[in-house]
Design an enzyme around this catalytic site. Structure first.
Site, PDB file in Angstrom:
ATOM      1  N   GLY A   1       0.772  -1.394  -0.210  1.00 46.20           N
ATOM      2  CA  GLY A   1      -0.023   0.512   0.006  1.00 46.20           C
ATOM      3  C   GLY A   1       0.603   1.291   0.136  1.00 46.20           C
ATOM      4  NE  ARG A   2      -2.370   5.106   2.088  1.00 47.27           N
ATOM      5  CZ  ARG A   2      -3.650   4.793   2.644  1.00 47.27           C
ATOM      6  NH1 ARG A   2      -4.125   4.984   1.548  1.00 47.27           N
ATOM      7  NH2 ARG A   2      -4.138   4.087   3.901  1.00 47.27           N
ATOM      8  CB  ILE A   3       3.589   2.617   4.499  1.00 48.57           C
ATOM      9  CG1 ILE A   3       2.546   4.072   5.181  1.00 48.57           C
ATOM     10  CG2 ILE A   3       5.478   2.305   5.142  1.00 48.57           C
ATOM     11  CD1 ILE A   3       2.331   3.422   6.588  1.00 48.57           C
TER      12      ILE A   3
ATOM     13  CB  THR B   1       7.634   0.285   9.798  1.00 49.16           C
ATOM     14  OG1 THR B   1       7.233   0.423   8.950  1.00 49.16           O
ATOM     15  CG2 THR B   1       9.228   0.466  10.311  1.00 49.16           C
TER      16      THR B   1
ATOM     17  NE  ARG C   1      -1.121  -0.392  14.487  1.00 43.05           N
ATOM     18  CZ  ARG C   1      -1.506   1.011  13.633  1.00 43.05           C
ATOM     19  NH1 ARG C   1       0.026   0.689  13.715  1.00 43.05           N
ATOM     20  NH2 ARG C   1      -1.700   1.900  14.230  1.00 43.05           N
TER      21      ARG C   1
ATOM     22  CD  GLU D   1       3.105  -0.914  20.222  1.00 48.33           C
ATOM     23  OE1 GLU D   1       2.823   0.257  20.368  1.00 48.33           O
ATOM     24  OE2 GLU D   1       3.377  -1.113  18.725  1.00 48.33           O
TER      25      GLU D   1
ATOM     26  CG  HIS E   1       4.538   2.134  17.868  1.00 47.17           C
ATOM     27  ND1 HIS E   1       2.908   1.967  17.531  1.00 47.17           N
ATOM     28  CD2 HIS E   1       3.819   2.796  16.155  1.00 47.17           C
ATOM     29  CE1 HIS E   1       2.072   1.706  16.737  1.00 47.17           C
ATOM     30  NE2 HIS E   1       2.772   2.946  16.038  1.00 47.17           N
TER      31      HIS E   1
ATOM     32  N   GLY F   1       7.230   5.653  14.004  1.00 47.19           N
ATOM     33  CA  GLY F   1       7.426   5.008  12.894  1.00 47.19           C
ATOM     34  C   GLY F   1       6.191   7.129  11.740  1.00 47.19           C
TER      35      GLY F   1
HETATM   36  C1  GLV Z   1       1.128   4.348  13.548  1.00 51.19           C
HETATM   37  O1  GLV Z   1       1.149   3.625  13.864  1.00 51.19           O
HETATM   38  C2  GLV Z   1      -0.163   4.711  12.939  1.00 51.19           C
HETATM   39  O2  GLV Z   1      -0.809   3.199  12.632  1.00 51.19           O
HETATM   40  O3  GLV Z   1      -0.209   6.316  12.563  1.00 51.19           O
END
Ligand code: GLV
Length: 311
Positions: free
Chosen positions: A148-150, A229, A231, A259, A277, A279
Site C-alpha cells: 500500500g502507501r507505506i 513498522t 503492527r 505495547e 513505535h 514510525g
Molecule cells: C501509527 O502506527 C499509525 O497507524 O498511524
C-alpha cells in the site's frame, strides 16, 4: 454548544488550530476512562481501545477521528451499529514511516545499535578490521509484504541503495512495478524465502493477525532481516523471539504485540533493533496527522462528509 473529546496528549497540536466558537473541547487524559457524556466527536489516539463499552458511554457520538493510519484499536462493527463514523490519517504519514523503515533497515544491516551501545558503555578499544561487521545492501532483495502507501514509498527508496524489490499484496500494483521494477510474488511464503530484507507493511486485520508465524519465519534465509513498522500482532512475537535467539535471522521492530510491553527476552538480544513505535514521529507529520484528524472530527459533528473515512 457541540462538545468534542480530544486526547490530552495532542493538546499542543490543538493550540496551532483555532477552535470555532460553536465547538467546545474537553481533553481526555491518557488512561482516564471515557466520561459518560454529551460528546458528539472524539479525536482519539491508537493507544485508546474503542469498543462497544466505550461507545455506549457516548450516546450522542457521531464520529471517531483516529489520529493514526491504522484503526485496529477501533471496533468498526460496534461503531457502525451505533451510527458512528470513523476516520484515519492516511497519506500525511507515509514519508515519515518509510523513512523510519529505512532507519531500521540500515541500523540492523550495519549493527548501529550494537555500535552505539559499545561506545556509550566506554568499551570501545579502537578501530578493528573485523569489528561489528554488517551486511551490504547493494543487489540484495527487498521484500515488501503489503504494498500500500507505506510499502510503496519504502520500495521507492530501495533504488538509492541499489536493492531489487519484490512484493506480496492482494492487489496488483502496476505503478510500483513500473516505478521501481518491483516484481509481484503471488505467495507470501515465496517472498519471505527470497527476501534479504523483509519489510512488513500490512494493516492489522483478522486476516493478517499472526500471518508471519513460526513456519513462515523458518523459510527466511540465514542472516536475513525482518523489519516491522506496521503492527506488532501481524507477526507472532514469540515465534520471532525464538528465531532471533537462535541467531539465524535479524530484525528491526518499531511495533510490538502488546505495547508498551516489550518482552525482556527480546530486549536482551543484540540482533534486533528496538524502537518505541516512532514510525510517524516527526514534528511536521504529527501536526499534519492532528490537523487531518481535527478536520475530520469537525466535519463529522457538523454532518459533513469526512475527508478520510474508513467506514
Ligand atoms: C501509527 O502506527 C499509525 O497507524 O498511524
Amino acid at each position: 454548544m457541540t462538545r468534542i473529546l480530544v486526547a490530552a496528549e495532542v493538546e499542543s497540536f490543538l493550540r496551532a488550530r483555532e477552535v470555532p466558537p460553536d465547538l467546545h473541547v474537553d481533553l481526555l487524559d491518557p488512561g482516564a476512562p471515557i466520561p459518560s457524556g454529551e460528546h458528539e466527536g472524539f479525536l482519539a489516539l491508537l493507544t485508546r481501545r474503542i469498543g462497544p463499552a466505550e461507545l455506549d458511554r457516548l450516546p450522542r457520538l457521531r464520529v471517531v477521528a483516529n489520529m493514526a493510519v491504522g484503526y485496529d484499536n477501533v471496533d468498526l462493527d460496534a461503531a457502525r451499529d451505533r451510527g458512528v463514523l470513523v476516520s484515519n490519517t492516511p497519506d500525511v504519514l507515509t514519508d515519515a514511516t518509510a523513512e523510519l523503515t529505512w532507519s531500521l533497515i540500515l541500523a540492523v544491516a550495519r549493527r548501529v545499535g550494537e555500535g552505539e551501545r559499545l561506545v556509550r558503555a566506554g568499551d570501545w578499544a579502537g578501530w578493528e578490521p573485523t569489528q561489528l561487521l554488517g551486511t551490504g545492501l547493494r543487489s540484495k532483495l527487498l521484500g515488501i509484504a503489503g504494498a500500500g502507501r507505506i510499502g510503496h514509498e519504502t520500495a521507492r527508496r530501495a533504488g538509492a541503495f541499489g536493492m531489487r524489490v519484490a512484493y506480496w499484496d492482494q492487489d496488483d500494483r502496476p505503478e510500483l512495478e513500473r516505478e521501481v521494477g518491483a516484481v509481484r510474488v503471488p505467495e507470501l511464503e515465496d517472498l519471505v524465502a527470497r527476501a534479504d530484507v523483509l519489510s512488513i507493511h500490512l494493516a492489522s486485520t483478522p486476516g493478517t493477525r499472526g500471518i508471519i508465524d513460526g513456519p513462515l519465519l523458518d523459510v527466511m534465509k540465514p542472516g536475513a532481516i525482518l523489519i516491522n513498522t506496521a503492527r506488532g500482532d501481524v507477526v507472532d512475537e514469540t515465534a520471532l523471539m525464538e528465531r532471533l535467539q537462535s541467531g539465524r535471522i535479524r530484525a528491526g521492530l518499531d511495533v510490538f504485540e502488546a505495547e508498551p510491553h516489550v518482552p525482556e527476552a527480546l530486549r536482551e538480544l543484540d540482533n534486533v533493533v528496538l524502537l518505541p513505535h516512532l514510525g510517524s514521529a516527526t514534528r511536521e507529520t504529527r501536526q499534519a496527522m492532528f490537523d487531518l484528524a481535527w478536520d475530520n472530527v469537525v466535519r463529522g459533528v457538523r454532518g459533513e462528509p469526512l475527508l478520510t473515512p474508513v467506514t
